[in-house]
Design a protein around this motif. Structure first.
Motif, PDB file in Angstrom:
ATOM      1  N   ILE A  73      77.270  86.098  -0.589  1.00 16.26           N
ATOM      2  CA  ILE A  73      78.085  84.932   0.537  1.00 16.26           C
ATOM      3  C   ILE A  73      79.277  84.890  -0.563  1.00 16.26           C
ATOM      4  CG2 ILE A  73      78.780  82.844   1.466  1.00 16.26           C
ATOM      5  CD1 ILE A  73      74.940  81.991   1.237  1.00 16.26           C
ATOM      6  N   LEU A  74      79.860  85.412   0.310  1.00 14.43           N
ATOM      7  CA  LEU A  74      81.611  85.522   0.596  1.00 14.43           C
ATOM      8  C   LEU A  74      82.006  84.602   1.342  1.00 14.43           C
ATOM      9  CD1 LEU A  74      84.120  87.185  -1.188  1.00 14.43           C
ATOM     10  CD2 LEU A  74      83.909  88.637   0.397  1.00 14.43           C
ATOM     11  N   ILE A  75      83.115  83.756   0.450  1.00  9.78           N
ATOM     12  CA  ILE A  75      84.001  82.988   1.376  1.00  9.78           C
ATOM     13  C   ILE A  75      85.583  83.591   1.300  1.00  9.78           C
ATOM     14  CG2 ILE A  75      85.155  80.620   1.385  1.00  9.78           C
ATOM     15  CD1 ILE A  75      82.004  79.711   0.939  1.00  9.78           C
ATOM     16  N   LEU A  76      86.086  83.872   2.099  1.00  9.91           N
ATOM     17  CA  LEU A  76      87.780  84.194   1.978  1.00  9.91           C
ATOM     18  C   LEU A  76      88.047  82.724   2.534  1.00  9.91           C
ATOM     19  CD1 LEU A  76      87.277  87.760   2.733  1.00  9.91           C
ATOM     20  CD2 LEU A  76      87.734  87.041   0.529  1.00  9.91           C
ATOM     21  N   PRO A  77      90.076  82.744   2.254  1.00  7.91           N
ATOM     22  CA  PRO A  77      90.836  82.443   2.830  1.00  7.91           C
ATOM     23  C   PRO A  77      91.067  82.884   4.245  1.00  7.91           C
ATOM     24  CG  PRO A  77      91.680  83.328   0.838  1.00  7.91           C
ATOM     25  CD  PRO A  77      90.662  83.612   0.405  1.00  7.91           C
ATOM     26  N   GLU A  78      91.898  82.279   4.592  1.00  5.73           N
ATOM     27  CA  GLU A  78      92.563  82.764   5.107  1.00  5.73           C
ATOM     28  C   GLU A  78      93.074  83.931   5.565  1.00  5.73           C
ATOM     29  OE1 GLU A  78      92.750  82.580  10.098  1.00  5.73           O
ATOM     30  OE2 GLU A  78      92.670  80.976   8.614  1.00  5.73           O
ATOM     31  N   SER A  79      94.387  83.463   4.655  1.00 11.63           N
ATOM     32  CA  SER A  79      94.790  84.435   4.175  1.00 11.63           C
ATOM     33  C   SER A  79      94.313  86.107   3.906  1.00 11.63           C
ATOM     34  CB  SER A  79      96.034  84.019   3.050  1.00 11.63           C
ATOM     35  OG  SER A  79      95.230  84.092   1.512  1.00 11.63           O
ATOM     36  N   MET A  80      93.090  86.195   3.680  1.00 21.12           N
ATOM     37  CA  MET A  80      92.992  87.238   3.583  1.00 21.12           C
ATOM     38  C   MET A  80      91.679  87.863   4.640  1.00 21.12           C
ATOM     39  SD  MET A  80      91.822  86.660  -0.336  1.00 21.12           S
ATOM     40  CE  MET A  80      90.770  88.426  -0.422  1.00 21.12           C
ATOM     41  N   SER A  81      91.697  86.921   5.799  1.00 23.21           N
ATOM     42  CA  SER A  81      90.275  86.732   6.419  1.00 23.21           C
ATOM     43  C   SER A  81      91.081  87.694   8.080  1.00 23.21           C
ATOM     44  CB  SER A  81      89.331  85.907   6.779  1.00 23.21           C
ATOM     45  OG  SER A  81      90.546  84.698   7.311  1.00 23.21           O
ATOM     46  N   GLU A  82      92.355  87.629   8.021  1.00 26.39           N
ATOM     47  CA  GLU A  82      92.665  87.889   9.787  1.00 26.39           C
ATOM     48  C   GLU A  82      92.661  89.491   9.931  1.00 26.39           C
ATOM     49  OE1 GLU A  82      96.363  85.961  10.923  1.00 26.39           O
ATOM     50  OE2 GLU A  82      95.230  83.872  10.564  1.00 26.39           O
ATOM     51  N   ARG A  83      92.542  90.342  10.658  1.00 23.31           N
ATOM     52  CA  ARG A  83      92.719  91.228  11.352  1.00 23.31           C
ATOM     53  C   ARG A  83      93.713  92.047  11.409  1.00 23.31           C
ATOM     54  NH1 ARG A  83      87.551  95.022  14.115  1.00 23.31           N
ATOM     55  NH2 ARG A  83      86.314  94.795  12.489  1.00 23.31           N
ATOM     56  N   LYS A  84      94.466  92.924  10.916  1.00 17.15           N
ATOM     57  CA  LYS A  84      95.792  93.694  11.580  1.00 17.15           C
ATOM     58  C   LYS A  84      95.509  94.479  12.688  1.00 17.15           C
ATOM     59  CE  LYS A  84      97.923  93.400   6.566  1.00 17.15           C
ATOM     60  NZ  LYS A  84      98.243  93.988   5.825  1.00 17.15           N
ATOM     61  N   GLU A  85      96.955  93.711  13.080  1.00 17.98           N
ATOM     62  CA  GLU A  85      96.930  94.332  14.656  1.00 17.98           C
ATOM     63  C   GLU A  85      96.760  96.175  14.700  1.00 17.98           C
ATOM     64  OE1 GLU A  85     100.203  95.035  18.896  1.00 17.98           O
ATOM     65  OE2 GLU A  85      99.999  93.077  17.434  1.00 17.98           O
ATOM     66  N   ALA A  86      95.968  96.344  15.226  1.00 16.21           N
ATOM     67  CA  ALA A  86      95.987  98.204  15.322  1.00 16.21           C
ATOM     68  C   ALA A  86      96.646  98.704  15.822  1.00 16.21           C
ATOM     69  CB  ALA A  86      94.573  98.106  15.869  1.00 16.21           C
ATOM     70  N   GLY A  87      97.250  99.663  15.546  1.00 15.49           N
ATOM     71  CA  GLY A  87      98.263 101.086  15.720  1.00 15.49           C
ATOM     72  C   GLY A  87      98.006 102.424  16.092  1.00 15.49           C
ATOM     73  N   PRO A  88      98.293 103.095  16.965  1.00 20.37           N
ATOM     74  CA  PRO A  88      98.117 104.706  17.308  1.00 20.37           C
ATOM     75  C   PRO A  88      97.930 105.354  16.383  1.00 20.37           C
ATOM     76  CG  PRO A  88     100.603 103.983  17.637  1.00 20.37           C
ATOM     77  CD  PRO A  88     100.100 102.563  17.318  1.00 20.37           C
ATOM     78  N   CYS A  89      96.579 106.219  16.381  1.00 14.54           N
ATOM     79  CA  CYS A  89      96.425 107.200  14.716  1.00 14.54           C
ATOM     80  C   CYS A  89      97.890 107.506  14.953  1.00 14.54           C
ATOM     81  CB  CYS A  89      95.748 108.194  15.342  1.00 14.54           C
ATOM     82  SG  CYS A  89      94.954 108.762  14.776  1.00 14.54           S
ATOM     83  N   ILE A  90      98.293 108.286  13.548  1.00 13.76           N
ATOM     84  CA  ILE A  90      99.352 109.200  12.773  1.00 13.76           C
ATOM     85  C   ILE A  90      99.235 110.282  12.531  1.00 13.76           C
ATOM     86  CG2 ILE A  90     100.585 106.707  12.332  1.00 13.76           C
ATOM     87  CD1 ILE A  90     100.181 107.210  10.025  1.00 13.76           C
ATOM     88  N   ARG A  91      97.530 110.509  12.021  1.00 20.37           N
ATOM     89  CA  ARG A  91      97.346 112.131  12.448  1.00 20.37           C
ATOM     90  C   ARG A  91      97.141 111.964  11.244  1.00 20.37           C
ATOM     91  NH1 ARG A  91      95.692 110.625  17.330  1.00 20.37           N
ATOM     92  NH2 ARG A  91      95.789 111.761  19.033  1.00 20.37           N
TER      93      ARG A  91
END
Length: 438
Positions: A351-369
């Motif tokens: 059971i892993l408890i992550l703080p808010e600072s580590m649990s948010e997904r960053k906004e996805a950008g376009p594939c840069i190949r």
């Protein structure tokens, strides 16, 4: 040191509980035992409300060849049979048991003599492993009885024991190897006898020096068992990658480990086999790592199945104020827990408890190949392409490009500089392939 060749990543280990001893946890009031605790058919309930149960008593029997029975870890009374949320948030049938505080909660032990152990046939061992409800405790929860039943025409050259524990944060296997190396190795000998495998190899990653020392010391009495140190690399604990690292053999696409002469089991599974055969104890408990950067008392806890996540979190110091996400499992392959009242199961290793600072997904950008996802994939897939196909509902194309071979290890999403949800789309593709029977 050995490792697999293709792909892989090197995330921070974050083994915050690496030195924590194993601590027993006792439930206080109710436990909820899920009937589905293995890959395969849910077990069939054989108790009813009002029944009294004893520690180690079977409360649900296997409902098919790929299924595993469930046993009560406590003495108490069956209160009801009801649907509850499992750690993934899915509703499943469970048996609710009210614990009898006046009864002994110690599971009886009836050790076998050395002669009785020697007289056991391979079939006897496999039968008892099945009756004990043992499944793969590395997370896959595949019934061990099935894995030990070598098909006609196949031969097991090796038992490979997975002590890699490559998932960040988790230390339950590390703790078990440090504290019970002799029992793990005796369980390995039983696995070897059950499958007629002449050799066994235990793979342990280099960042577990105490476990390596303990296992090597215990293995000095067993020349047929080798302890091999592996280079730290994720996902080394995956079956196909572990087989390559330890034996150099590669499992072809669509094949099984036994097709290359290997049977892979977790170190905790070997320990459970020893308990089942030597002590006649079914599987009712496992070690769970409860950890996180903000926890005050994280550790490795031997807990009964059916105890709520919330109870284990309280033992570990309580839910920190900065909690952003609670994960069942580790950060790479675990899933967010939908309900902290959900009960632990045979597959709950952490059971892993992550703080808010580590649990948010960053906004996805376009594939840069950049092709980082291709380089990191241990199965040689093209995650960027599979995501593109899934976004356009080209399910047959995802199958053609081998989406079903994906380990769901998360290497692609982890390594992507554009933070694209590659694995999410590959999982979606796999679900459509299964649903549509492509």
């Amino acid at each position: 040191m050995k490792t697999f060749r293709k792909g892989g990543i090197h995330p921070a280990a974050d083994k915050l509980t690496a030195d924590a001893p194993i601590t027993d946890v006792t439930p206080t009031s109710l436990i909820r035992l899920m009937l589905s605790q293995s890959i395969g058919a849910p077990a069939k309930c054989i108790v009813k409300p009002g029944d009294t149960v004893a520690p180690g008593q079977m409360i649900a029997e296997a409902a098919g060849f790929v299924s595993a029975p469930v046993h009560s870890p406590v003495a108490g009374t069956v209160k009801r049979i009801e649907s509850v949320r499992n750690p993934k948030g899915l509703w499943q049938e469970s048996v609710v048991i009210e614990i009898d505080s006046d009864a002994s909660q110690q599971q009886p032990s009836h050790p076998r003599s050395e002669k009785e152990m020697n007289d056991l046939s391979p079939a006897d061992i496999i039968k008892e492993v099945g009756e004990a409800g043992i499944v793969g405790l590395g997370g896959a929860t595949f019934p061990t009885r099935v894995k030990l039943s070598v098909p006609d025409g196949k031969k097991a050259d090796f038992i490979l024991l997975n002590g890699a524990e490559c998932e960040p944060f988790l230390t339950c296997d590390d703790a078990l190897m440090r504290e019970s190396p002799e029992e793990i190795l005796k369980g390995t000998l039983l696995l070897m006898k059950a499958t007629s495998a002449p050799k066994a190899i235990v793979g342990i990653e280099e960042n577990k020096p105490q476990a390596i020392k303990a296992m090597r010391s215990a293995a000095s009495a067993y020349p047929e068992i080798s302890i091999v140190v592996l280079r730290k690399k994720y996902p080394q604990g995956s079956e196909k990658q572990l087989i390559e690292a330890l034996t150099g053999r590669k499992v072809p696409p669509g094949a099984l480990p036994i097709d290359v002469g290997a049977i892979v089991d977790n170190v905790a599974t070997a320990f459970a086999v020893w308990e089942a055969i030597a002590l006649r104890r079914p599987l009712t408990h496992r070690i769970v790592t409860v950890t996180g950067p903000s926890l005050t008392n994280g550790g490795n806890f031997r807990a009964p199945f059916g105890i709520p996540f919330s109870d284990l979190i309280e033992v570990a110091g309580g839910l920190p104020e900065d909690t952003g996400k609670v994960i069942s499992g580790g950060p790479m392959m675990g899933q967010a827990a939908a309900d902290l009242s959900a009960p632990t199961t045979k597959g709950t290793g952490g059971i892993l408890i992550l703080p808010e600072s580590m649990s948010e997904r960053k906004e996805a950008g376009p594939c840069i190949r950049c092709a980082n996802c291709v380089s990191a994939c241990p199965m040689g897939l093209e995650p960027y392409l599979l995501m593109l196909q899934a976004q356009n509902s080209l399910w047959a194309d995802t199958k053609e490009h081998n989406a079903m071979a994906c380990l769901e290890c998360g290497c692609c999403s982890y390594i992507c500089p554009a933070h694209r949800p590659l694995l999410d789309y590959i999982k979606l593709a796999k679900a459509h392939i299964r649903r549509d029977k492509l």
